[in-house]
Design a protein around this motif. Structure first.
Motif, PDB file in Angstrom:
ATOM      1  N   VAL A 162       0.837  -1.204   0.000  1.00  0.00           N
ATOM      2  CA  VAL A 162       0.000   0.000   0.000  1.00  0.00           C
ATOM      3  C   VAL A 162       0.868   1.249   0.000  1.00  0.00           C
ATOM      4  CG1 VAL A 162      -1.622   1.366   1.364  1.00  0.00           C
ATOM      5  CG2 VAL A 162      -1.998  -1.092   1.071  1.00  0.00           C
ATOM      6  N   THR A 163       1.910   1.249   0.810  1.00  0.00           N
ATOM      7  CA  THR A 163       2.802   2.413   0.886  1.00  0.00           C
ATOM      8  C   THR A 163       3.442   2.703  -0.466  1.00  0.00           C
ATOM      9  OG1 THR A 163       3.288   1.951   3.216  1.00  0.00           O
ATOM     10  CG2 THR A 163       4.831   3.371   2.031  1.00  0.00           C
ATOM     11  N   ALA A 164       3.841   1.650  -1.182  1.00  0.00           N
ATOM     12  CA  ALA A 164       4.471   1.830  -2.488  1.00  0.00           C
ATOM     13  C   ALA A 164       3.529   2.517  -3.468  1.00  0.00           C
ATOM     14  CB  ALA A 164       4.922   0.482  -3.040  1.00  0.00           C
ATOM     15  N   VAL A 165       2.250   2.144  -3.435  1.00  0.00           N
ATOM     16  CA  VAL A 165       1.279   2.748  -4.358  1.00  0.00           C
ATOM     17  C   VAL A 165       0.987   4.187  -3.950  1.00  0.00           C
ATOM     18  CG1 VAL A 165      -1.030   2.571  -5.335  1.00  0.00           C
ATOM     19  CG2 VAL A 165       0.282   0.497  -4.890  1.00  0.00           C
ATOM     20  N   VAL A 166       0.825   4.413  -2.660  1.00  0.00           N
ATOM     21  CA  VAL A 166       0.547   5.773  -2.183  1.00  0.00           C
ATOM     22  C   VAL A 166       1.686   6.720  -2.554  1.00  0.00           C
ATOM     23  CG1 VAL A 166       0.268   7.218  -0.127  1.00  0.00           C
ATOM     24  CG2 VAL A 166      -0.951   5.037  -0.292  1.00  0.00           C
ATOM     25  N   GLU A 167       2.919   6.248  -2.400  1.00  0.00           N
ATOM     26  CA  GLU A 167       4.095   7.088  -2.663  1.00  0.00           C
ATOM     27  C   GLU A 167       4.549   7.020  -4.113  1.00  0.00           C
ATOM     28  OE1 GLU A 167       6.998   5.803   0.167  1.00  0.00           O
ATOM     29  OE2 GLU A 167       6.005   6.821   1.850  1.00  0.00           O
ATOM     30  N   ASP A 168       3.813   6.279  -4.937  1.00  0.00           N
ATOM     31  CA  ASP A 168       4.150   6.130  -6.351  1.00  0.00           C
ATOM     32  C   ASP A 168       5.600   5.671  -6.511  1.00  0.00           C
ATOM     33  OD1 ASP A 168       3.631   6.119  -9.073  1.00  0.00           O
ATOM     34  OD2 ASP A 168       4.212   8.209  -9.348  1.00  0.00           O
ATOM     35  N   ALA A 169       5.971   4.706  -5.684  1.00  0.00           N
ATOM     36  CA  ALA A 169       7.339   4.193  -5.721  1.00  0.00           C
ATOM     37  C   ALA A 169       7.576   3.389  -6.992  1.00  0.00           C
ATOM     38  CB  ALA A 169       7.598   3.311  -4.495  1.00  0.00           C
ATOM     39  N   GLU A 170       8.813   3.362  -7.452  1.00  0.00           N
ATOM     40  CA  GLU A 170       9.155   2.592  -8.649  1.00  0.00           C
ATOM     41  C   GLU A 170       9.267   1.119  -8.270  1.00  0.00           C
ATOM     42  OE1 GLU A 170      12.603   2.349 -12.124  1.00  0.00           O
ATOM     43  OE2 GLU A 170      12.523   4.058 -10.743  1.00  0.00           O
ATOM     44  N   VAL A 171       8.448   0.293  -8.918  1.00  0.00           N
ATOM     45  CA  VAL A 171       8.479  -1.150  -8.671  1.00  0.00           C
ATOM     46  C   VAL A 171       8.817  -1.857  -9.971  1.00  0.00           C
ATOM     47  CG1 VAL A 171       6.909  -1.114  -6.712  1.00  0.00           C
ATOM     48  CG2 VAL A 171       5.978  -1.249  -9.018  1.00  0.00           C
ATOM     49  N   HIS A 172       9.264  -3.098  -9.882  1.00  0.00           N
ATOM     50  CA  HIS A 172       9.812  -3.769 -11.046  1.00  0.00           C
ATOM     51  C   HIS A 172       9.142  -5.124 -11.281  1.00  0.00           C
ATOM     52  CE1 HIS A 172      11.963  -5.221  -7.501  1.00  0.00           C
ATOM     53  NE2 HIS A 172      12.110  -6.369  -8.159  1.00  0.00           N
ATOM     54  N   GLY A 173       9.536  -5.758 -12.384  1.00  0.00           N
ATOM     55  CA  GLY A 173       9.049  -7.098 -12.697  1.00  0.00           C
ATOM     56  C   GLY A 173       7.538  -7.139 -12.861  1.00  0.00           C
ATOM     57  N   SER A 174       6.921  -8.094 -12.213  1.00  0.00           N
ATOM     58  CA  SER A 174       5.461  -8.254 -12.286  1.00  0.00           C
ATOM     59  C   SER A 174       4.742  -7.520 -11.167  1.00  0.00           C
ATOM     60  CB  SER A 174       5.101  -9.750 -12.223  1.00  0.00           C
ATOM     61  OG  SER A 174       5.632 -10.454 -13.324  1.00  0.00           O
ATOM     62  N   ILE A 175       5.485  -6.828 -10.322  1.00  0.00           N
ATOM     63  CA  ILE A 175       4.868  -6.162  -9.175  1.00  0.00           C
ATOM     64  C   ILE A 175       3.853  -5.092  -9.593  1.00  0.00           C
ATOM     65  CG2 ILE A 175       5.308  -4.781  -7.102  1.00  0.00           C
ATOM     66  CD1 ILE A 175       7.957  -6.229  -6.814  1.00  0.00           C
ATOM     67  N   PRO A 176       4.120  -4.290 -10.652  1.00  0.00           N
ATOM     68  CA  PRO A 176       3.113  -3.290 -11.035  1.00  0.00           C
ATOM     69  C   PRO A 176       1.742  -3.893 -11.318  1.00  0.00           C
ATOM     70  CG  PRO A 176       5.188  -2.816 -12.118  1.00  0.00           C
ATOM     71  CD  PRO A 176       5.359  -4.161 -11.456  1.00  0.00           C
ATOM     72  N   GLU A 177       1.690  -5.060 -11.976  1.00  0.00           N
ATOM     73  CA  GLU A 177       0.415  -5.696 -12.285  1.00  0.00           C
ATOM     74  C   GLU A 177      -0.243  -6.255 -11.036  1.00  0.00           C
ATOM     75  OE1 GLU A 177       0.991  -8.567 -15.330  1.00  0.00           O
ATOM     76  OE2 GLU A 177       1.697  -7.107 -16.802  1.00  0.00           O
ATOM     77  N   LEU A 178       0.539  -6.482  -9.990  1.00  0.00           N
ATOM     78  CA  LEU A 178      -0.030  -6.943  -8.724  1.00  0.00           C
ATOM     79  C   LEU A 178      -0.627  -5.790  -7.939  1.00  0.00           C
ATOM     80  CD1 LEU A 178      -0.394  -8.974  -6.358  1.00  0.00           C
ATOM     81  CD2 LEU A 178       1.972  -8.479  -5.727  1.00  0.00           C
TER      82      LEU A 178
END
Length: 344
Positions: free
Chosen positions: A139-155
């Protein structure tokens, strides 16, 4: 987000039955207790855990013999993969007591919904708990618009609607103050996603055989805050109407920059996903290589789900949809649209 494929789902159960005898021999009778009794067992178990009075039930040889040929869990739990969130400990439960689905951010997509349906519809667990937790990294990653990699964005894109809803309901909250609000909203979003796509779950709730509740686990105290049923449960469990799917393929302008493409994808989720009548939205990019027969030179696709054609019609003239077009009109060279009516 993932697409539901019925053939793969059937194969899942066939393979599961061969590999795990409990899937084959599980009884449809359930644990033999009411939803209220099941919830009380969870609450009492958490009280023991948070007050350091755990009994560690059902962790002996006798229990192994009881459950080796079948399982009768008294609750289904959807929760986060976080290593600090372990339902068997949190609810002081043992072998065969809980049917647990764990995924980062306790999101509710195809695989999670299928697993939940096995728990609540086949194993007949009388309670389903969607358990979020404090300081959730997804949740924190989405709120902060953190850069995520691999298949994590689709999750984690399943969490985006919860962020938008929390911002809408709490316009003055931002940063760290926004995260707890989104954690709670994300619990409600997962329940909403489940009801939207699982007729079996809706039917069991309607007939009173299943209680679906939200909850949040506090990492610092060990206590579970019980949120209760979804505030709109009565509406969400009603028989669904034919749905309407709106799919758009964007062919990216050769001169578009990577930042423009990134902005397009972000706006698909935040602007289009926030339109009032949008029930669910999926954002994708092409897979494979270009071939003469199959043109996948387009760059981004979106699939938008509505409850009916009227919802899609409203979407076309919605302020956020018009803003999306204006902001991204120089990013694509052409689009192709497909509309489909479905039953869900």
């Amino acid at each position: 987000m993932k697409h539901s494929i019925h053939t793969s789902f059937l194969l899942f159960f066939v393979i599961g039955g061969l590999l795990a005898g409990s899937f084959v021999y599980a009884s449809d009778e359930g644990p033999g207790i009411s939803p209220e009794e099941s919830l009380k067992k969870l609450q009492e178990g958490n009280h023991r855990f948070s007050s350091f009075g755990m009994e560690f039930p059902h962790l002996n040889q006798e229990r192994l013999q009881e459950i080796h040929s079948g399982q009768h869990p008294f609750a289904t739990i959807l929760t986060c993969s976080d290593s600090r969130v372990t339902p068997e400990f949190i609810f002081d439960a043992g072998l065969g007591d809980l049917f647990i689905i764990r995924v980062a951010g306790n999101v509710c997509d195809t695989d999670e919904i299928g697993s939940i349906e096995y728990g609540v519809d086949h194993l007949r667990t009388p309670v389903l708990v969607v358990l979020g937790h404090t300081r959730c990294g997804a949740v924190t990653a989405v709120v902060e618009d953190a850069e995520v990699h691999g298949s994590i964005p689709e999750l984690v894109d399943n969490i985006v609607p919860a962020v938008e809803k929390a911002k809408q309901d709490h316009p003055h909250a931002e940063g760290q103050d926004l995260i707890p609000l989104v954690i709670q909203e994300n619990v409600w979003q997962s329940i909403r996603d489940l009801f939207a796509r699982s007729a079996a779950t809706r039917e069991r709730v309607q007939c009173g055989d299943l209680m679906v509740v939200g909850a949040i686990y506090d990492l610092s105290t060990g206590k579970v805050e019980w949120l209760g049923r979804h505030p709109q449960e009565e509406e969400l469990v009603q028989p669904s109407k034919p749905g309407f799917i709106h799919t758009v393929y964007f062919w990216i302008n050769p001169d578009a920059t990577p930042d423009q493409v990134k902005q397009l994808i972000a706006d698909c989720k935040t602007l289009l996903g926030a339109v009032e009548t949008v029930r669910k939205i999926e954002v994708g990019t092409p897979a494979g290589t270009q071939r003469e027969v199959v043109d996948n030179s387009w760059g981004v696709s979106i699939t938008v789900y509505f409850d009916d054609k009227e919802g899609q019609d409203f979407y076309q003239t919605a302020e956020k949809h018009l803003e999306f077009i204006e902001r991204n009109k120089n990013t694509w060279s052409r689009v192709q649209v497909y509309d489909t009516i479905i039953n869900h």
